[in-house]
Design an enzyme around this catalytic site. Structure first.
Site, PDB file in Angstrom:
ATOM      1  CB  CYS A   1     -78.063 -37.200 -24.256  1.00 56.66           C
ATOM      2  SG  CYS A   1     -77.093 -37.658 -22.887  1.00 56.66           S
TER       3      CYS A   1
ATOM      4  CB  CYS B   1     -73.896 -31.715 -19.628  1.00 59.82           C
ATOM      5  SG  CYS B   1     -75.234 -31.603 -20.743  1.00 59.82           S
TER       6      CYS B   1
END
Length: 277
Positions: free
Chosen positions: A82, A217
């Site tokens: 991530c 993201c």
């Protein structure tokens, strides 16, 4: 009733619950992650970051003395990487004096060791490893149509669609997960939809596997920049990526990427977990 001390942070409004667990004594179940990330019944977040030592991770075969980012999606599933979470994780380490803030330091993740460079303007740049861009397209579908997508690996799987005139980015309905081919993505994928603004400036929305549409993201911006570079023949350099939560800068060089952007901590507290989870 179980209680957990938490910190809340975000990177371009991609937000995370952070749990400190240096010695691996605070296992968090998938149900507990779902509760903590619930925006009405819990704290609310796109995912959870557990801060532990790499030596506490049974499948880790790298350096044992690094901090390990144990990341979970909002649905409790484990994710390999991530990008925004990595910057928030790094901010947590720095703010709590868990690392020596010098020119750089390293963090362990399921996608490998990632380097962190704190910037003078308060942003954080991170290494994102090698980016794999597949040659042939795959097909992504929503209720509004189907598009050819570029398959990208940033330590986790992505399908990047550069939109045509069929639908604008603002009109796109991401309330449901886009359909991706199971043979290409047996574990699902993050799906990015991109509008090109300039040679080195793109705009993006994303539906994240296990979380739904998010404001940003990090790995998705890297995937979008890499796909854009492949499709246009763009050379190495920096690509600006605008997301609903802000702006990130992706550096591309010799097949590897860096990601630079803000990361802030906004709250600390104690969460009370129900007994019936």
């Amino acid at each position: 009733m179980k209680s957990l001390t938490f910190t809340k942070g975000h990177g371009t409004r991609n937000d995370f619950v952070i749990i400190a667990d240096r010695h691996g004594m605070v296992p968090v179940t998938a149900a507990e992650v779902r509760f903590l990330c619930d925006r009405r019944g819990g704290i609310g977040a796109d995912g959870l970051l557990r801060v532990t030592m790499a030596g506490q991770m049974p499948d880790w075969d790298g350096p044992k003395d690094l901090w390990f980012m144990d990341y979970r999606n909002a649905d409790g599933s484990i994710a390999e990487m991530c990008g925004n979470g990595l910057r928030v994780f790094a901010r947590y380490l720095m703010e709590n004096d868990l690392v020596e803030v010098a020119e750089h330091f390293d963090v362990a993740t399921r996608a490998g060791v990632r380097r962190i460079w704190p910037q003078l303007d308060g942003t954080i740049r991170t290494s994102m490893g090698r980016v794999g861009v597949a040659q042939g397209p795959v097909t992504v579908s929503t209720t509004q149509g189907s598009w050819a997508a570029t398959q990208v690996d940033v330590g986790n799987p992505h399908a990047v669609v550069v939109l045509d005139e069929q639908v604008s980015l603002a009109e796109l309905d991401l309330s449901r997960a886009p359909e991706v081919p199971a043979e290409a993505y047996p574990q699902g994928a993050n799906v990015e939809f991109v509008e090109v603004l300039d040679e080195r400036h793109i705009r993006m929305r994303v539906h994240e596997r296990g979380s739904g549409e998010t404001m940003s993201c990090g790995t998705g911006t890297v995937a979008a920049a890499a796909a854009h570079a492949r499709l246009t023949g763009l050379g190495d350099g920096e690509v600006r990526v605008d997301v609903p939560g802000g702006t990130l800068r992706v550096g591309l060089a010799e097949g590897e990427a860096t990601l630079c952007g803000p990361a802030v901590l906004v709250a600390r507290g104690e969460a009370m977990l129900p007994d019936n989870l």
